[in-house]
Design an enzyme around this catalytic site. Structure first.
Site, PDB file in Angstrom:
ATOM      1  N   LYS A  22     -42.951  -6.476  33.463  1.00 28.71           N
ATOM      2  CA  LYS A  22     -44.221  -6.757  34.191  1.00 28.71           C
ATOM      3  C   LYS A  22     -44.998  -5.520  34.069  1.00 28.71           C
ATOM      4  CE  LYS A  22     -44.373  -5.607  38.703  1.00 28.71           C
ATOM      5  NZ  LYS A  22     -45.683  -4.407  39.179  1.00 28.71           N
ATOM      6  N   ASN A  23     -44.561  -4.483  34.016  1.00 27.33           N
ATOM      7  CA  ASN A  23     -45.498  -3.021  33.941  1.00 27.33           C
ATOM      8  C   ASN A  23     -45.935  -2.559  32.586  1.00 27.33           C
ATOM      9  OD1 ASN A  23     -45.680  -3.164  36.759  1.00 27.33           O
ATOM     10  ND2 ASN A  23     -44.108  -1.375  36.911  1.00 27.33           N
ATOM     11  N   ARG A  94     -53.397  -3.432  41.948  1.00 28.50           N
ATOM     12  CA  ARG A  94     -53.867  -2.327  41.488  1.00 28.50           C
ATOM     13  C   ARG A  94     -54.087  -2.031  39.915  1.00 28.50           C
ATOM     14  NH1 ARG A  94     -54.420   2.073  42.902  1.00 28.50           N
ATOM     15  NH2 ARG A  94     -53.069   2.649  41.298  1.00 28.50           N
ATOM     16  N   CYS A 118     -52.467   0.514  49.150  1.00 28.11           N
ATOM     17  CA  CYS A 118     -51.603  -0.473  49.034  1.00 28.11           C
ATOM     18  C   CYS A 118     -50.584  -0.249  50.086  1.00 28.11           C
ATOM     19  CB  CYS A 118     -50.951  -1.016  47.829  1.00 28.11           C
ATOM     20  SG  CYS A 118     -49.764   0.152  47.099  1.00 28.11           S
ATOM     21  N   ARG A 123     -52.939   5.503  46.643  1.00 26.75           N
ATOM     22  CA  ARG A 123     -53.011   5.188  44.931  1.00 26.75           C
ATOM     23  C   ARG A 123     -54.316   5.476  44.701  1.00 26.75           C
ATOM     24  NH1 ARG A 123     -49.105   1.061  44.433  1.00 26.75           N
ATOM     25  NH2 ARG A 123     -49.480   1.397  42.099  1.00 26.75           N
ATOM     26  N   PRO A 124     -54.675   6.667  44.565  1.00 21.48           N
ATOM     27  CA  PRO A 124     -55.924   7.147  44.106  1.00 21.48           C
ATOM     28  C   PRO A 124     -56.024   6.723  42.676  1.00 21.48           C
ATOM     29  CG  PRO A 124     -54.883   8.895  44.686  1.00 21.48           C
ATOM     30  CD  PRO A 124     -53.878   7.688  45.127  1.00 21.48           C
ATOM     31  N   ASP A 126     -57.863   9.368  40.746  1.00 17.84           N
ATOM     32  CA  ASP A 126     -58.632  10.410  40.326  1.00 17.84           C
ATOM     33  C   ASP A 126     -58.358  10.994  38.694  1.00 17.84           C
ATOM     34  OD1 ASP A 126     -56.385  11.029  41.781  1.00 17.84           O
ATOM     35  OD2 ASP A 126     -56.860  13.189  41.307  1.00 17.84           O
ATOM     36  N   LEU A 127     -57.158  10.812  38.571  1.00 16.36           N
ATOM     37  CA  LEU A 127     -56.496  10.989  37.180  1.00 16.36           C
ATOM     38  C   LEU A 127     -57.018  10.216  36.391  1.00 16.36           C
ATOM     39  CD1 LEU A 127     -53.009  12.060  38.144  1.00 16.36           C
ATOM     40  CD2 LEU A 127     -54.854  13.683  38.189  1.00 16.36           C
ATOM     41  N   ASP A 308     -39.145   2.765  41.452  1.00 15.59           N
ATOM     42  CA  ASP A 308     -39.375   1.223  41.563  1.00 15.59           C
ATOM     43  C   ASP A 308     -37.838   0.648  41.945  1.00 15.59           C
ATOM     44  OD1 ASP A 308     -41.857   0.736  39.282  1.00 15.59           O
ATOM     45  OD2 ASP A 308     -42.016   1.541  41.220  1.00 15.59           O
ATOM     46  N   ILE A 330     -42.790  10.334  44.748  1.00 14.64           N
ATOM     47  CA  ILE A 330     -43.694   9.623  43.832  1.00 14.64           C
ATOM     48  C   ILE A 330     -44.741   9.043  44.752  1.00 14.64           C
ATOM     49  CG2 ILE A 330     -44.432   7.875  42.115  1.00 14.64           C
ATOM     50  CD1 ILE A 330     -42.671  10.409  41.142  1.00 14.64           C
ATOM     51  N   ARG A 400     -44.420 -11.503  42.600  1.00 13.40           N
ATOM     52  CA  ARG A 400     -45.371 -10.736  41.795  1.00 13.40           C
ATOM     53  C   ARG A 400     -44.628 -10.038  40.687  1.00 13.40           C
ATOM     54  NH1 ARG A 400     -49.126  -6.692  44.822  1.00 13.40           N
ATOM     55  NH2 ARG A 400     -49.730  -6.212  42.704  1.00 13.40           N
TER      56      ARG A 400
HETATM   57  C1  EPZ Z   1     -47.352   2.054  37.802  1.00 13.81           C
HETATM   58  O1  EPZ Z   1     -48.043   2.585  38.884  1.00 13.81           O
HETATM   59  C2  EPZ Z   1     -46.305   1.051  38.086  1.00 13.81           C
HETATM   60  N1  EPZ Z   1     -47.269   0.228  38.184  1.00 13.81           N
HETATM   61  C3  EPZ Z   1     -45.700   1.164  39.641  1.00 13.81           C
HETATM   62  O2  EPZ Z   1     -44.662   0.098  39.617  1.00 13.81           O
HETATM   63  C4  EPZ Z   1     -44.603   2.616  39.501  1.00 13.81           C
HETATM   64  O3  EPZ Z   1     -44.040   2.869  40.706  1.00 13.81           O
HETATM   65  C5  EPZ Z   1     -45.540   3.731  39.199  1.00 13.81           C
HETATM   66  O4  EPZ Z   1     -46.255   3.603  37.737  1.00 13.81           O
HETATM   67  C6  EPZ Z   1     -44.866   4.863  39.042  1.00 13.81           C
HETATM   68  O5  EPZ Z   1     -43.719   4.679  38.228  1.00 13.81           O
HETATM   69  C7  EPZ Z   1     -47.658  -0.430  37.148  1.00 13.81           C
HETATM   70  O6  EPZ Z   1     -47.415   0.055  35.994  1.00 13.81           O
HETATM   71  C8  EPZ Z   1     -48.633  -1.529  37.200  1.00 13.81           C
HETATM   72  P1  EPZ Z   1     -49.030   6.445  38.978  1.00 13.81           P
HETATM   73  P2  EPZ Z   1     -49.219   3.506  38.702  1.00 13.81           P
HETATM   74  O7  EPZ Z   1     -50.110   6.449  38.316  1.00 13.81           O
HETATM   75  O8  EPZ Z   1     -49.830   3.577  37.455  1.00 13.81           O
HETATM   76  C9  EPZ Z   1     -50.701   9.293  42.237  1.00 13.81           C
HETATM   77  C10 EPZ Z   1     -44.025  -1.741  40.921  1.00 13.81           C
HETATM   78  O9  EPZ Z   1     -43.465  -1.884  41.743  1.00 13.81           O
HETATM   79  N2  EPZ Z   1     -51.767   9.319  41.641  1.00 13.81           N
HETATM   80  O10 EPZ Z   1     -47.773   6.884  37.989  1.00 13.81           O
HETATM   81  O11 EPZ Z   1     -50.207   3.213  39.843  1.00 13.81           O
HETATM   82  C11 EPZ Z   1     -50.081   8.008  43.062  1.00 13.81           C
HETATM   83  O12 EPZ Z   1     -50.869   8.095  44.355  1.00 13.81           O
HETATM   84  C12 EPZ Z   1     -45.105  -0.893  40.932  1.00 13.81           C
HETATM   85  O13 EPZ Z   1     -44.025  -2.404  39.850  1.00 13.81           O
HETATM   86  C13 EPZ Z   1     -52.927   9.974  41.669  1.00 13.81           C
HETATM   87  O14 EPZ Z   1     -52.786  10.817  42.527  1.00 13.81           O
HETATM   88  O15 EPZ Z   1     -48.482   4.984  39.220  1.00 13.81           O
HETATM   89  C14 EPZ Z   1     -48.764   7.971  43.011  1.00 13.81           C
HETATM   90  O16 EPZ Z   1     -48.439   8.885  44.329  1.00 13.81           O
HETATM   91  C15 EPZ Z   1     -45.373  -0.088  42.133  1.00 13.81           C
HETATM   92  N3  EPZ Z   1     -54.029   9.909  41.149  1.00 13.81           N
HETATM   93  C16 EPZ Z   1     -48.341   8.741  41.855  1.00 13.81           C
HETATM   94  O17 EPZ Z   1     -49.345   9.212  41.497  1.00 13.81           O
HETATM   95  C17 EPZ Z   1     -54.138   9.220  39.969  1.00 13.81           C
HETATM   96  O18 EPZ Z   1     -55.168   8.985  39.434  1.00 13.81           O
HETATM   97  C18 EPZ Z   1     -47.839   7.827  40.862  1.00 13.81           C
HETATM   98  O19 EPZ Z   1     -48.659   6.984  40.548  1.00 13.81           O
HETATM   99  C19 EPZ Z   1     -52.963   8.329  39.805  1.00 13.81           C
HETATM  100  C20 EPZ Z   1     -51.885   8.280  40.477  1.00 13.81           C
END
Ligand code: EPZ
Length: 422
Positions: A22-23, A94, A118, A123-124, A126-127, A308, A330, A400
């Protein structure tokens, strides 16, 4: 809203086929915006999130045709008819933010709703924005939307991520593929889904090096051509179903599974008393000898233990011998499955990012409620070995990320059925 009824039914035997990730698919689909030529994805999973992404891409003017019972996605975007990703779609999923980079790189403009939080956290993004800013994008946040412009196209830049964000890395890699010049990403995420995205982009003509490491370098090109790409196996679905025989006993082969996709997870299973054997066709999983032993788990970015799979691992540890400590690093609120497992007799103490699980002999079936995707499947896993009946409500969360979960588990002997609310 549908529910799923599970009855503890003893050991499991047989095979479960693992679908495409999915991801990975949710990052691969927006890549169609980077080229006017067709992009075809094979081994796509049949999930509601994939349908949501299809709707979003179609709202931008892309064509998305689902073939072969939903496992093939034929996509093309000759000309975008809109550059706005509306809040009503983005708030549902998201991953919608992943159209931002490709749309901006393709047409120099994008208006994408901020995803909002969510269940598992704020889930910001900013990066994501930091990376696009480094490539010269003009970014304006107003009315809950990101208004992005690059009238003269994006230019190569350098960015060091404060956190190895999966989504920010994916957005940046896609945007940089069409930027003028070279982009360097430091502290990039290393997940297999990113490696799969780069493999697809390279097939489209992108010039990228370093995927799977924390430093990725992208040499922008003028245009990308079409491609056909096979989506990588879903390591989270794989890990989820590996826990079924671990929790229930018996032996199950996960077709399409490879150790390389779940290395850190397998190390923890081994320590807990679960054997994993790589076969020609997948991974064979069984308990080594009787009871499961308590283990401590800390979630980390890949190649560490996947966040996950944290909820699912907790379901296993609820009946392990001894006390386990799970640390979630995370997301800030990813223990919502704990109170539901406690309704089934689990002994769990949650303090901030730590959950201490004291094993009990057996859980007892109870009515429980799904709160997010991975929490919902954790409750089903717990119900497979619990005494009596477990009714999991709000299973739309499950749809989902898990295709045909009832059929896959029934196929190895589980007593499980879906109850449709009239
Ligand atoms: C991806 O989400 C996955 N979703 C998530 O899977 C997975 O848990 C996550 O990566 C971590 O492995 C998809 O790929 C669609 P991140 P993503 O950006 O990209 C913080 C599932 O169950 N962060 O690595 O949103 C954020 O708040 C889902 O399939 C910032 O602060 O994850 C979080 O605490 C859930 N600023 C951490 O980083 C940003 O700009 C990880 O986020 C982006 C993220």
């Amino acid at each position: 809203m549908d529910s799923i009824l599970v009855r503890g039914n003893g050991a499991l035997e047989g095979q479960i086929a693992i679908a495409g990730a999915k991801n990975a698919c949710l990052a691969l689909m927006p890549a169609t915006l980077l080229s006017e030529e067709p992009l075809t994805l094979i081994n796509a999973p049949r999930l509601s999130d994939i349908r949501t992404m299809s709707q979003l891409l179609q709202s931008l003017g892309a064509e998305v045709t689902s073939l072969a019972d939903g496992t093939v996605l034929a996509m093309s975007s000759h000309a975008l008819t809109s550059h706005t990703a509306d809040y009503d779609i983005v708030r549902k999923m998201r991953a919608s933010i992943l159209v931002l980079g490709p749309m901006l790189a393709r047409d120099g403009q994008a208006v994408v709703s901020l995803p909002g939080g969510c269940a598992i956290g704020a889930r910001p993004v900013d990066l994501h924005l930091k990376a696009l800013d480094a490539m010269g994008a003009e970014l304006d946040l107003r009315d809950g939307y990101v208004h992005a412009k690059a009238p003269n196209g994006l230019k190569g830049g350098s960015v060091k991520f404060d956190f190895a964000s999966v989504g920010a890395t994916e957005n940046a890699v896609m945007a940089a593929s069409l930027a003028k010049g070279t982009t360097v990403l430091e502290n990039a995420a290393r997940e297999p889904e990113i490696v799969d995205l780069v493999k697809c982009l390279r097939a489209m003509g992108a010039q990228i090096e370093g995927e799977g490491t924390s430093r990725i370098e992208i040499q922008g090109v003028d245009r990308l051509h079409g491609a056909t790409h096979t989506v990588v196996t879903d390591r989270i679905e794989l890990g989820t179903y590996m826990l079924a025989p671990a929790i229930c006993g018996g032996e199950v082969e996960l077709l399409g599974g490879r150790i390389g996709l779940v290395g850190a997870f397998c190390e923890k299973l081994d320590a807990a008393g679960v054997s994993v054997t790589e076969t020609e066709t997948g991974l064979r999983v069984a308990r080594k000898n009787g009871r499961i032993s308590a283990v401590d788990v800390t979630t980390e970015p890949y190649p560490g233990f996947p966040t996950d799979l944290q909820a699912q691992m907790m379901a296993l540890l609820c009946t392990a011998e001894g006390t386990s400590v799970l640390e979630e690093t995370i997301f800030e609120n990813r223990f919502m499955h704990a109170p539901e497992l406690m309704r089934m007799g689990a002994r769990i103490d949650v303090h901030g990012g730590h959950a201490t699980v004291t094993g009990v002999d057996r859980l007892k079936g109870a009515p429980v409620m799904a709160t997010d995707l991975r929490a919902s499947v954790s409750l089903i896993l717990a119900g497979l070995a619990a005494e009596g009946e477990t009714m999991v409500s709000r299973v739309y969360h499950l749809d989902r990320g898990y295709e045909h979960v009832v059929a896959k588990l029934r196929g190895v002997g589980a007593d499980i059925e879906r109850i449709s609310e009239t």
